[in-house]
Each structure stands twice: as C-alpha cells, then as structure tokens.
Design a protein around this motif. Sequence first.
Motif: not given
Ligand code: G1P
Length: 908
Positions: A353, A358, A374-375, A524-525, A740
């Motif tokens: 990653r 992403c 966030r990531d 987060w969502n 996650h």
């Molecule tokens: C993805 C995004 C993360 C977000 C999550 C929920 O999760 O990368 O930023 O918080 O969707 O919407 P991930 O692909 O890291 O599992």
Amino acid sequence: MNEQSWQFIGNNGEFTLKDPEQNNYLYFPLVNEAGMMSAITPSLHGDIKTGQNTFAMEPVSAIDLHNKKSTRNFWFLIDDSEVWSATGKSAQQEANRFANDDAEEVTLEAGMLWHKVTRKNEDLGLQSEVCNFVPQTDEQVELMKVTIKNTGSESKKITPTSGIPLYGRSADNLRDHRHVTSLLNVIKTVDNGVELSPTLSFDERGHNLNDVSYQVVGRSGSGESPIGFFPVFEDFIGEGGSLTWPEAVVSNKDDYAQVGEEFTGYEAVGALRFDDVVLEPGSEKSYVLAIVVDEDGSEVDIAQKYCSAEKFDSYLADNKEFWEEKIGKVEFESGDEKFDDWMKWVTLQPTLRRIYGCSFLPHHDYGRGGRGWRDLWQDCLSLLLMEPDLVRDILYNNFAGVRIDGSNATIIGSEPGEFIADRNNISRAWMDHGAWPLLTTKLYLDRSGDLEFLLEEQTYFKDAQSHRTQKIDENWSPEDGNELLTTDDNTYSGTIIEHLLVQHLSLFFNVGEHNNFRLEGGDWNDGFDMAEDKGESVAFTALYADNMLKLAELLRNLEEELDKEELELAQEMKQLLDTITGKIDYDSVSEKHELLEQYFASCEAKVSGAKTTVAISDLINDLETKAQWIKEHIRANELIENKDGYQWYNAYYDNNAQRLEGDYPSGVRMTLTGQVFTIMSGVATAEQIEKITTTADHYLKDESVGGYRLNTDFNEIKLDMGRAFGFAFGEKENGAMFSHMAMMYSNALYQRSFASQGFEVINSVYEHCKDFSTSRIYPGIPEYIDSRGRGLYHYLTGSASWLLLTMVNQVYGVQGQVGDLKLAPQLVKSQFDEDNQAAVTAVFADRDLKINYHNPELKSAAAYQVKDIKLNGEKIDFDLENRAAIIDRDLITNLDENKEHQLEVTLN
Ligand code: G1P
C-alpha cells in the motif's frame, strides 16, 4: 466448482494453486521501489503502469479481467498448424476449458514477489512455464520468462510470437479520446522489440509533448533476437481476428517488420516473432521479455541487461531475497503453521500500500495514486514495525498538513510533507482525521522513547479553509502559499505537541445537538458522507477522549523524562484551554460553539505569532477534565438496551439529529464502529464489554462472511446518513465483513484484555480467507468479504496494518513503553505449539529480536504472567507491571546490531 485451495510450499509463504483459471477476479501484485506496478492474473491478464498517466498495458478493473482480451500473451504455432497460447488465452483453449476432456493442466505458483503458471497439454505433448516478476532495480520494468518444453515423443517445430498490447497513455484516455490518442502513437521497431512513444499526452494535465516511452523487448533465453515484429495492433490480429485468435499467429504470417521501421497513428502491440525451433522430445526453449515504462529517456539497454535466461534467474533470486528480507523483519511462529505463513502475506501488504497507494490493482479502479490523510497515518503503524528507520521523518513531514483550526489538508503531494490546497475550495473535513496522528505518534514514541520529537517545530498548512467545514477565509488566494503566516508575514511554526493539541482541543467544542463531535464530511466510514449538518460521530468522540488522556500521559512523560514544566503554545490556542482561562459549561452546546467561533476568528487568516507559556500540569488537568466529561457523557447518554435485552453503544446521529441505532420497525440497527471505539477508549466498562460482545455475536457475527459485519441491514437508503446505504446490504461499507473495522475491533478487545474474543475476530477472518473455495483470494487479508463470501479489494487495505499491529503489540505483546521494551503477550492456548511454545521475530531499538514464549502449564492468557526472561541465554532483570515485563532499553541497545538476539520468556 473448484473445491481446491492454495497450499503453502516451502517456508517463505510460497504457495501453489491448481487450476487457478477456474476462479474469477484473482490477481497478484508485482512491484518495485522504482515505481513499476503490475497486476497479473493466472492467464497473464492485468495491467502494468507507473502512475495514473503512464499505463503500459490498458488499465483494468476487476470486471475487465473477464471481458477484455489484452494479456501478456505468448503464442506458439506447432508444426505450422496447431495454435497454442502459453497463457491459455486462445479462443480454442478458452472454449476447451469447459469441456470434460480438457487436456490442459494448469498450476500456479507464487511467492515474494513472483508469479509462475505452468500449463501442460497432454494431447499436444507440450508444457509451458511463464514466470513474471518486477526486478528490484532502478528500471520500471516487468520481466517474463516463457519456457516451452516438448513432453511428447515426437519432435516438433514451434513458431513463437509474443502478443502484448501496448496502451501507452493515461488511464483517463479509456473514455476520453481513446481513439484520438492512438493517432498520437509513434511505433518503432527497435533492436529486440517494439517501442511506443506517443507524440503528445492528452490528459488532465492538458495537451503536452510526451516524453515517456513504452516497450516490449525480448530475446530467447540463450540470447537470440527476434526475427521480426507485428507492431501494429490491427495488423497483428488481422481483419476478423482478435487477441485470442490473431491472424499473424494463426496464419503464420511472414510479412513482419524489421528493425528500424516506423508506424504512426495506430494502436500498438508488442508482437515479437522469434525464429522457428525444432524441439526434440524432452527438450525445451525459453524466451525472456521485458515490458518497460521509460519516463526519463534512460540509456540502459534493457534487452542486454535483462533478456537472457541466466540474467532473468539471477534477478529473480535477488528479488526473492529482497522481499524475504523485508517481510522477515516480523515473523510469527505458533501452533498453526498455515496461519504463520498466511501472516507473511499480511505483513507484505502495508508495503504494497505504501507503493500502490489505494489505486492500481483491479478492484482499486479509483483514485489517481497516492493515499488520503487517514491512510497516510495508519499505514505508518505497520511501517513502524517493519521499516522503522523511515518513519520519524515521515511523521514529522506529515504534521505539516495540520491546519490551525485542527483540520488538515486532504490532497497529498508526492514529496514528503507536500500538501496541496483543494482547487475548488470545497470545505470538507473528515472528523476522524485528527485522531490518527496521535495513535501513530504514540506508537513511535513508545517504541523509540524519542520524546524530543514532540518538541520539534513544524509549520501549519494554510489554505482557504479556516473554520473546519463552516467557513472559508475569503481573502486567501493560492499566491499566499500553503504555510500559515504570522501577522508580520513570517512563517509560523509550533511544536509537534502543539499540533496534536489543536487537533483535539478544537474538536472538543465542535459538537452537534447531542453534544458529541460533529460528523462533518464523514469519519472513518467514507460512506457516511451525507450528514454534514446535524450528524455526530459518537464513536470517534470516544476515541478522541481517550486520545486526550494519552496526550496527558505524554505531557507527564515530558515532565518526568525531560524535566519540562512548561510549554509554549500559540497565544490564540489558550482560548481552547478554558479550564485555565475561565471554564465554560460543557453541557452547553452553545457555549462550546461560542468559544470555538472566537478561536477560529482569532486565527482565520494569520496568527499573531506570539506564544504563551502554559504549565504542563495545567494542560494535563485541562485534557483530563475534558476527556472525563466526554466519557461520562457517552456512558450516560449513548448506551442502548433494546427490547430484546441486548446492550451496545450508539455510534452516530444522522442529518436529522436522530439516533442511528436501536430498535426500528425495519429491524435492529447496530454498527460495529460504535462498539470498537467505546471499547478501545475505555468508555465501555468491563461489564459492558461482556454484554457488547454478546450483542455483536448476536446481531453482527456471520460465519458465512468471515465474522463481524460492519452493521445490520437498515433496509433503508438513508440519504440523511450517506452513500453507503445505497450499496446493497452486505457489500463494502454497508454491512460487509469490513476487515479494517473488524481488526480494530480485535485490537480494542485485546487492549481491554478480552483475549479470547479478540482472537476469535482474527481467527474467523483467517478461517474464511484460507477457505479458498469461498473466499477465492490468494493468501492475505482483503478489504472486505462480500455477501457471497468472496474477498474483494485484496492487498491494499488498512486492515493489514491493524492486523499486523494487533499481532505484534497485543497477541505477542511486543510493545514499547517510552522506549523500554514491554512484553505483554495475550496468546490463547491454541496459539502455542505442541511444546507449549510460540515465538515472534520483531525489530526493537534497531535490534532484531526473536522472542520465544514458553507456557509450560498451558495457562490461559488471563492466567499467566511473565515469570522469567533469558536474553541470549542469560537471565535478565525486569519490572513486572500488570503482568507485563518491562525491560530496560539499555539492555537492548547494548546488543550487537548485526545479529538476531534470543529472548526466552517463561509464562506462568
Ligand atoms: C478504506 C479506506 C479507509 C476508509 C475505509 C472505510 O479502507 O482506505 O480510509 O476508512 O475504507 O470507508 P481500507 O481499504 O483501508 O480497508
């Protein structure tokens, strides 16, 4: 239906899978640090690129793996009559795949990071082997070796031709002038291959002269060059032909181009014709191809450097060593070897990653590379465990993205610490963003003891956003630059701890009607993006409260370890410390708003530059007062007990200021998020956790999707909450098993010493993923499991970081405590092997440690504590705190940096 699964072979995570083509949507990453990013499938489908605007092969979404024909094909015409593809991608082989007497046996093998498909055709008496990888060199190149062997009893004449279409432009051009951009193409036949150098590039950057070239070059394994080329796509397939039945191959055309020819204005294909070979029974012949993206006019002769069997094998060996060394930094040994091997792939994922962001794998058909805020921070969690040397600088640079209003830049540039203003001046803030930097910084400080980091000075980001989502600084223009200035136009800097403080203190006052932090553009969502006015995130309010306590703890560390008694803060920030300047009534939403508005106004355009001195003890008191208020507020107001007697915490208010969760006519509404952060933050009491886990088991757990769903079925497209509710139930952010959040649930449970429940979360995901006939993914953790049980968005997911972190920090309990090594294992009985042992390899204080736990009486995690420790055979002293061992950092730093050191730890 194929009931077979992948099997691990060897002990480096390598695996094999029979009949891989009998599964859809499978893909595998091949990548290097120079930025070559490939996705490859069992039939050599997928794509190859170095970025959004430089795709060597046409970009593919998951669906395209099955509705497009562009692959890394390699053809053989046998005795001038039989057409055979080494990748199985011929019209005939595809049709035969469903016949009962399909003569082809296909096996995939893959490892760190290489991909090999072997195909045997008994009727033809042929076997092909195609191996691909991206070498760890400075070139952006993918290598491919095709070996054909005569397994029959007669000699055969073979005519080899590659057929790899070159796309050579931006992903944008898929539906933005796909044809017109082919008119820009200049195709040249060069020594050993085909080169595509479009004259211009047409993409979001405008119409520019292009200086990127794309090539397919190749030689036989023993160094013979191709005898000619069919570089123009339409000539290669022929009128009425296709990529799975190309005329140049099928009709054995011999009007191929020679070196030095040029073709303009057409689609290109890396079709290299090699000389005919007669293969005697048992003999074989190989071909080595390189698919290249050359962004800077490199002088390197790619064919000379890579295209021989010997060179290929040598780069492959280097490549394996490179990846094995990287993932070997953190390794697990338990009673379940398959799990330990599976974890190797999880351990690799955060590095993937880091490189892919992403975007750029077939499910990740969005984004333009890079990652969000966030990531950026969460991916550092695992980098701290894997590549700790890099992290201090990354963390420091990232703090330059914080705004003085506590929000942050969301468009992240390619250079460290480069943040870009939103050109559209859209004021959007995700309320969770401010919470992640502290978690990552705390992990760094715990493991390093580098408290001085908190006192380093860093700038702030400045653009038009000044009042989080509420107001724009109309006077700001891009010419003013992206650094916050003082009124006398100097760049303003504050300490890292000041940045962390502003991220937390500002939000404390930014509450909705129910006195929880406003949801703003989402938390987060990402899918809860339609409750900007009245939405609240109780879940993240809880997390922020606990963060404030962590900040208070860090301040205590500064007092104790660095003898600091005071801190300098931006004068304006003092307003946020109302327990010092005149406490407001925290139950009053309007008083909070008033105070926040004053603060925002005082630093809307610039700050004064003046600093104020605050006693650390006062700061600690302020943070603790606020955090305690939040915790009590949530406990008193957000605990739900429904009509069936189940208890859990509500996580959200929607845009009508209505509570999201509870009993509804359409069914019970519950989210996992609301439980994760109330547990992690300590808002939920131990008795409440008992009840919440029972509730989650009842409403959210579903073995058919690998464990805990993100939410129950709301049976409503809730436009007052977000787009997630438009997704079918059970998909992605609407009720899938979303890894996650599931991993954060596990982590939270372990943090609160609920080891068996925490283990169950990880184990159910693992059990599901390893059941290949349902999950249909290679080893590793996917972003989510869909309602049919398939794993999607494999490899690039933050869940890998959280799983790795949970395994190291919680399960094996290898933690830091202001620089000292803390061992607080919570391994459950089934994780010990037959000798009651379990071990982890980890990096701490730049030393490679192997920590061997011995649980002679096989006690449960709640019953054992660290009894004694031997370091390289010698008993050492340690402090025991709450059943965990604290080992002085000096004991570790005194060890030789170039060796692995053994810690034997007895648990009893
Ligand atoms: C993805 C995004 C993360 C977000 C999550 C929920 O999760 O990368 O930023 O918080 O969707 O919407 P991930 O692909 O890291 O599992």
